[in-house]
Design a protein around this motif. Structure first.
Motif, mmCIF file in Angstrom:
data_model
loop_
_atom_site.group_PDB
_atom_site.id
_atom_site.type_symbol
_atom_site.label_atom_id
_atom_site.label_comp_id
_atom_site.label_asym_id
_atom_site.label_seq_id
_atom_site.Cartn_x
_atom_site.Cartn_y
_atom_site.Cartn_z
ATOM 1 N N ARG A 71 0.824 -1.203 0.000
ATOM 2 C CA ARG A 71 0.000 0.000 0.000
ATOM 3 C C ARG A 71 0.864 1.262 0.000
ATOM 4 N N LEU A 72 0.566 2.174 -0.918
ATOM 5 C CA LEU A 72 1.265 3.450 -1.015
ATOM 6 C C LEU A 72 0.520 4.527 -0.242
ATOM 7 N N ALA A 73 1.183 5.629 0.004
ATOM 8 C CA ALA A 73 0.561 6.719 0.753
ATOM 9 C C ALA A 73 -0.680 7.250 0.059
ATOM 10 N N ASN A 74 -0.712 7.178 -1.285
ATOM 11 C CA ASN A 74 -1.867 7.693 -2.026
ATOM 12 C C ASN A 74 -2.987 6.669 -2.174
ATOM 13 N N GLY A 75 -2.815 5.492 -1.557
ATOM 14 C CA GLY A 75 -3.833 4.457 -1.644
ATOM 15 C C GLY A 75 -3.609 3.459 -2.756
ATOM 16 N N GLY A 76 -2.653 3.722 -3.626
ATOM 17 C CA GLY A 76 -2.338 2.771 -4.676
ATOM 18 C C GLY A 76 -1.578 1.578 -4.125
ATOM 19 N N ARG A 77 -1.219 0.651 -5.016
ATOM 20 C CA ARG A 77 -0.500 -0.558 -4.620
ATOM 21 C C ARG A 77 0.723 -0.724 -5.524
ATOM 22 N N ALA A 78 1.776 -1.309 -4.979
ATOM 23 C CA ALA A 78 3.017 -1.472 -5.741
ATOM 24 C C ALA A 78 3.668 -2.810 -5.417
ATOM 25 N N LEU A 79 4.498 -3.291 -6.335
ATOM 26 C CA LEU A 79 5.366 -4.428 -6.071
ATOM 27 C C LEU A 79 6.529 -3.966 -5.199
ATOM 28 N N ARG A 80 6.936 -4.853 -4.288
ATOM 29 C CA ARG A 80 8.015 -4.474 -3.367
ATOM 30 C C ARG A 80 8.854 -5.700 -3.020
ATOM 31 N N PHE A 81 10.150 -5.470 -2.819
ATOM 32 C CA PHE A 81 11.084 -6.501 -2.369
ATOM 33 C C PHE A 81 11.613 -6.079 -1.013
ATOM 34 N N ASN A 82 11.245 -6.835 0.027
ATOM 35 C CA ASN A 82 11.744 -6.589 1.372
ATOM 36 C C ASN A 82 12.892 -7.551 1.658
ATOM 37 N N ALA A 83 14.061 -7.016 1.913
ATOM 38 C CA ALA A 83 15.242 -7.862 2.101
ATOM 39 C C ALA A 83 15.063 -8.821 3.269
ATOM 40 N N HIS A 84 14.431 -8.364 4.358
ATOM 41 C CA HIS A 84 14.290 -9.232 5.524
ATOM 42 C C HIS A 84 13.304 -10.369 5.273
ATOM 43 N N GLU A 85 12.259 -10.121 4.498
ATOM 44 C CA GLU A 85 11.319 -11.201 4.188
ATOM 45 C C GLU A 85 11.958 -12.222 3.253
ATOM 46 N N TRP A 86 12.766 -11.722 2.316
ATOM 47 C CA TRP A 86 13.465 -12.658 1.433
ATOM 48 C C TRP A 86 14.435 -13.519 2.247
ATOM 49 N N ALA A 87 15.130 -12.901 3.195
ATOM 50 C CA ALA A 87 16.043 -13.656 4.045
ATOM 51 C C ALA A 87 15.288 -14.678 4.890
ATOM 52 N N ALA A 88 14.115 -14.309 5.390
ATOM 53 C CA ALA A 88 13.307 -15.252 6.163
ATOM 54 C C ALA A 88 12.909 -16.441 5.297
ATOM 55 N N PHE A 89 12.547 -16.163 4.050
ATOM 56 C CA PHE A 89 12.180 -17.247 3.139
ATOM 57 C C PHE A 89 13.376 -18.172 2.896
ATOM 58 N N ASP A 90 14.512 -17.585 2.594
ATOM 59 C CA ASP A 90 15.700 -18.345 2.211
ATOM 60 C C ASP A 90 16.272 -19.130 3.398
ATOM 61 N N VAL A 91 16.434 -18.458 4.531
ATOM 62 C CA VAL A 91 17.134 -19.054 5.672
ATOM 63 C C VAL A 91 16.208 -19.898 6.540
ATOM 64 N N LEU A 92 14.994 -19.385 6.806
ATOM 65 C CA LEU A 92 14.136 -20.000 7.823
ATOM 66 C C LEU A 92 13.028 -20.874 7.251
ATOM 67 N N MET A 93 12.631 -20.625 6.005
ATOM 68 C CA MET A 93 11.617 -21.477 5.380
ATOM 69 C C MET A 93 12.264 -22.515 4.473
ATOM 70 N N LEU A 94 13.098 -22.051 3.575
ATOM 71 C CA LEU A 94 13.773 -22.957 2.649
ATOM 72 C C LEU A 94 14.888 -23.735 3.356
ATOM 73 N N GLU A 95 15.462 -23.108 4.381
ATOM 74 C CA GLU A 95 16.552 -23.701 5.163
ATOM 75 C C GLU A 95 17.727 -24.106 4.271
ATOM 76 N N ARG A 96 18.105 -23.191 3.386
ATOM 77 C CA ARG A 96 19.225 -23.454 2.482
ATOM 78 C C ARG A 96 20.523 -23.454 3.265
ATOM 79 N N PRO A 97 21.326 -24.481 3.164
ATOM 80 C CA PRO A 97 22.586 -24.532 3.916
ATOM 81 C C PRO A 97 23.490 -23.338 3.591
ATOM 82 N N GLY A 98 23.977 -22.689 4.641
ATOM 83 C CA GLY A 98 24.903 -21.574 4.475
ATOM 84 C C GLY A 98 24.263 -20.272 4.061
ATOM 85 N N ALA A 99 22.923 -20.232 3.973
ATOM 86 C CA ALA A 99 22.252 -19.042 3.432
ATOM 87 C C ALA A 99 22.459 -17.810 4.304
#
Length: 399
Positions: free
Chosen positions: A121-149
């Protein structure tokens, strides 16, 4: 530049009439129903052309094939690849025979573009695609459990990743996996965690140098055919231009593009200049890259992003991100002028507005693919058109 519009075919909730109302005259599409590694037949190509031209009043035509996918086995370099090369060459010949003479493709292992939010959600009420580094890290390290990630992420990013994961519900994690998979709009493979681990395992011995060599081998196999039939291949940059999930990415920088264009030195071996993909790295001077490789740019995706210190980024308004879009458009129009002066009959460069925000009637509307809303792209195309007209007038450059 020729104004084009990405259309995902009959299942796309944004119609061809809406594309024309936005001002586009060219359609960018692909045969998403055909599995990777299978031939695009002339009959299938002409069927899609007939759908695009069904209403003659719209005066639309298929301008660019995006994407003609490269099979994962080609990227890995496994097995007897000649049948896959010949399939790709046959599809090139068939597209050229039907008058489609530009192919956008990518060489990203396993995943296409990657995001963690599809409707931020944007300040004007619109919507956008976004990449959050911490969510990607959570996916890679804690969900996927990739060794050494964990070693791939800053400590502050991992701290936020653990906090997100601890507060998340199973439905949040399912939604994140679905978002990661949404970057494959035309793919047949949608992975669960186990399936994604299996795909990553196939790449365990693929280094950046090996991936470069498999790309070179692919180019050597298909570019002579493309040149013979007058077709231009345009590789798309990595999105984002950085290693993901331990996978190498080799179309991320000016050095990468130099390697690619020199690997097979042919005018048919070119680039899709995606300003948002390249702009997702603060190390890339997008305008400088456009000027350096101008003669090899065969297609342009014009969008903008804002990058944050931890590597997160978000789709910005087309004229309001980290890339100087006015300078970029000026560089592309100058290259068009050079081509026209040189007598190139295909001097006009196809471009499309990419990854528009969800605005107005886009919000809550079903059927459009993430990033490919109707109103958001209309707004982006209108803004870009205004920039093109102004530069054309001031610099006396052909549109």
């Amino acid at each position: 530049m020729q104004e084009t519009w990405r259309w995902f075919g009959p299942n796309d909730g944004v119609t061809l009439a809406e594309a024309r109302q936005a001002g586009a005259t060219g359609i960018v599409t692909a045969l998403h129903d055909i599995p990777y590694g299978a031939v695009w037949t002339e009959d299938a190509i002409r069927e899609r052309q007939a759908a695009i031209g069904a209403d003659p009043a719209l005066e639309l035509r298929w301008s660019v094939a995006e994407s003609l996918p490269v099979h994962e086995s080609i990227k890995i370099g496994e097995g007897d690849l000649e049948p896959l090369f010949e399939t790709y060459r046959t599809s090139i010949r068939n597209l050229a025979a039907c008058g489609v003479t530009t192919i956008c493709y990518n060489f990203m292992p396993v995943l296409d573009w990657a995001r963690t939010e599809l409707h931020h959600r944007l300040a004007n009420g619109g919507r956008a695609l976004r990449f959050n580094a911490h969510e990607w890290a959570a996916f890679d390290v804690l969900m996927l459990e990739r060794p050494g990630a964990e070693a791939d992420y800053q400590p502050v990013v991992m701290e936020r990743a653990r906090a997100w994961f601890a507060a998340s519900r199973p439905s949040d994690r399912d939604a994140l996996l679905a978002t990661v998979m949404a970057g494959l709009p035309g793919a047949f493979d949608r992975y669960d965690i186990v399936g994604l681990r299996g795909m990553l395992d196939r790449y365990r011995d693929v280094t950046p140098e090996r991936l470069r060599q498999t790309l070179k081998r692919f180019l050597e196999a298909v570019i002579p055919t493309a040149e013979a039939v007058g077709l231009r291949m345009a590789i798309h940059p990595d999105d984002p231009p950085r290693p993901l999930l331990g996978l190498p990415r080799i179309v991320s920088s000016a050095d990468d593009l130099a390697f690619i264009t020199e690997a097979v030195d042919s005018p048919s071996n070119g680039i899709t200049l995606c300003s948002g993909s390249l702009g997702s790295s603060v190390d890339n001077d997008v305008v400088g890259i456009a000027r350096r490789f101008a003669s090899r740019i065969h297609f342009a995706h014009l969008r903008n992003v804002r990058v944050e210190p931890d590597g997160s980024f978000m789709e910005a308004d087309h004229l309001d991100g980290d890339t100087d879009m006015v300078a970029l458009v000026e560089a592309l129009l100058a290259e068009q002028g050079r081509r026209k002066a040189a007598g190139d009959p295909r001097w006009r460069l196809p471009m499309r507005p990419d990854h528009g925000h969800e605005l107005l009637g886009d919000i809550g509307r079903t059927g459009h693919f993430p990033g490919y809303s109707a109103t958001g792209r209309l707004k982006g195309l209108a803004e870009l058109r205004g920039v093109m007209r102004a530069i054309s007038r001031l610099r006396d450059l052909p549109l």
